[in-house]
Write an enzyme that holds these catalytic residues in place. Structure first.
Site, short mmCIF file in Angstrom:
data_model
loop_
_atom_site.label_atom_id
_atom_site.label_comp_id
_atom_site.label_asym_id
_atom_site.label_seq_id
_atom_site.Cartn_x
_atom_site.Cartn_y
_atom_site.Cartn_z
N ASP A 10 56.29 58.23 -7.05
CA ASP A 10 55.41 58.43 -5.90
C ASP A 10 54.64 57.13 -5.67
OD1 ASP A 10 53.41 58.38 -7.81
OD2 ASP A 10 52.52 60.30 -7.25
N CYS A 66 54.96 58.60 -11.91
CA CYS A 66 53.86 58.89 -10.99
C CYS A 66 52.64 58.20 -11.60
CB CYS A 66 53.68 60.38 -10.77
SG CYS A 66 53.18 61.32 -12.24
N GLY A 67 51.44 58.49 -11.08
CA GLY A 67 50.27 57.76 -11.57
C GLY A 67 50.08 57.89 -13.07
N THR A 68 50.06 59.13 -13.55
CA THR A 68 49.90 59.38 -14.99
C THR A 68 51.22 59.64 -15.70
OG1 THR A 68 49.67 61.73 -14.57
CG2 THR A 68 47.63 60.44 -14.67
N GLY A 69 52.22 60.02 -14.95
CA GLY A 69 53.48 60.49 -15.53
C GLY A 69 53.48 61.98 -15.77
N ILE A 70 52.31 62.60 -15.69
CA ILE A 70 52.21 64.02 -16.04
C ILE A 70 52.85 64.91 -14.97
CG2 ILE A 70 50.61 65.92 -16.51
CD1 ILE A 70 48.68 63.77 -17.69
N GLY A 71 52.51 64.68 -13.73
CA GLY A 71 53.08 65.50 -12.65
C GLY A 71 54.60 65.34 -12.59
N HIS A 99 66.73 61.90 -30.86
CA HIS A 99 66.61 63.31 -31.27
C HIS A 99 66.69 64.28 -30.10
CE1 HIS A 99 64.58 62.56 -35.46
NE2 HIS A 99 65.68 61.85 -35.28
N ARG A 133 72.56 67.66 -36.06
CA ARG A 133 71.62 68.79 -36.07
C ARG A 133 70.78 68.83 -34.79
NH1 ARG A 133 69.21 64.68 -38.86
NH2 ARG A 133 66.94 64.45 -38.74
N HIS A 134 70.62 67.67 -34.16
CA HIS A 134 69.81 67.62 -32.93
C HIS A 134 70.52 68.30 -31.77
CE1 HIS A 134 67.11 65.13 -35.15
NE2 HIS A 134 68.07 64.26 -35.40
C1 RB5 Z 1 48.75 60.85 -7.14
O1 RB5 Z 1 47.45 60.52 -6.76
C2 RB5 Z 1 48.76 61.34 -8.57
O2 RB5 Z 1 48.17 62.60 -8.64
C3 RB5 Z 1 50.16 61.36 -9.11
O3 RB5 Z 1 50.69 60.08 -9.06
C4 RB5 Z 1 50.33 61.80 -10.55
O4 RB5 Z 1 49.48 61.08 -11.40
C5 RB5 Z 1 50.31 63.24 -10.80
O5 RB5 Z 1 50.46 63.72 -11.93
#
Ligand code: RB5
Length: 144
Positions: A10, A66-71, A99, A133-134
């Site tokens: 993004d 993405c910004g954090t990679g979390i989304g 693994h 095993r993996h």
């Molecule tokens: C976008 O502002 C931000 O929310 C997205 O890049 C990401 O970090 C979501 O997890």
């Protein structure tokens, strides 16, 4: 390397995506699935589109950001058959291949410096899956 890689982000990681694409596209077959600028876009839509290309076997592996990679990580892991690993260091990147046979590497554009991101991606690209095993454990995940 004969494998084909996709890359997508993004706006929050557009700059890092472009950087990685420039670093790796001279040595790898790499397809850019967007986004194509700093304008705000919804990460679920960009990441879903790229994951569908992976599942359609247009590419063999995928790097999403993405910004954090979390989304991006949450989105990619909703797809059956995708094993997405959000990595912040080379060790977890390597282990995600050895693994977990991660077929998607996830990076945070607002978290990582460019050179660390290159090292993490490089480790992920070059590391094979160990199998054994993996493989059994991956089959257990598929039954979730
Ligand atoms: C976008 O502002 C931000 O929310 C997205 O890049 C990401 O970090 C979501 O997890």
């Amino acid at each position: 390397m004969s494998e084909k890689f996709g890359i997508a982000s993004d706006h929050g990681a557009f700059e890092l995506k472009e950087y990685l694409k420039n670093v790796f596209s001279s040595q790898l077959n790499m397809v850019d699935y967007g986004t194509d600028g700093e304008k705000s876009v919804d990460y679920p839509l960009v990441i879903q589109a790229a994951c569908n290309k992976l599942l359609a076997k247009e590419v063999d592996r995928l790097i999403v950001l993405c910004g954090t990679g979390i989304g991006a990580s949450i989105t990619a892991n909703r797809f059956k058959g995708i094993r997405a690993a959000l990595c912040h260091d080379e060790f977890t990147s390597e282990m995600s291949r050895r693994h977990n046979n991660a077929n998607v590497l996830v990076l945070g554009g607002r978290v990582l410096g460019k050179e660390l991101a290159v090292r993490i991606a490089n480790k992920w690209i070059e590391t094979p899956f160990e199998g054994g095993r993996h493989q059994n454990r991956l089959e257990q995940i598929e039954k979730c």
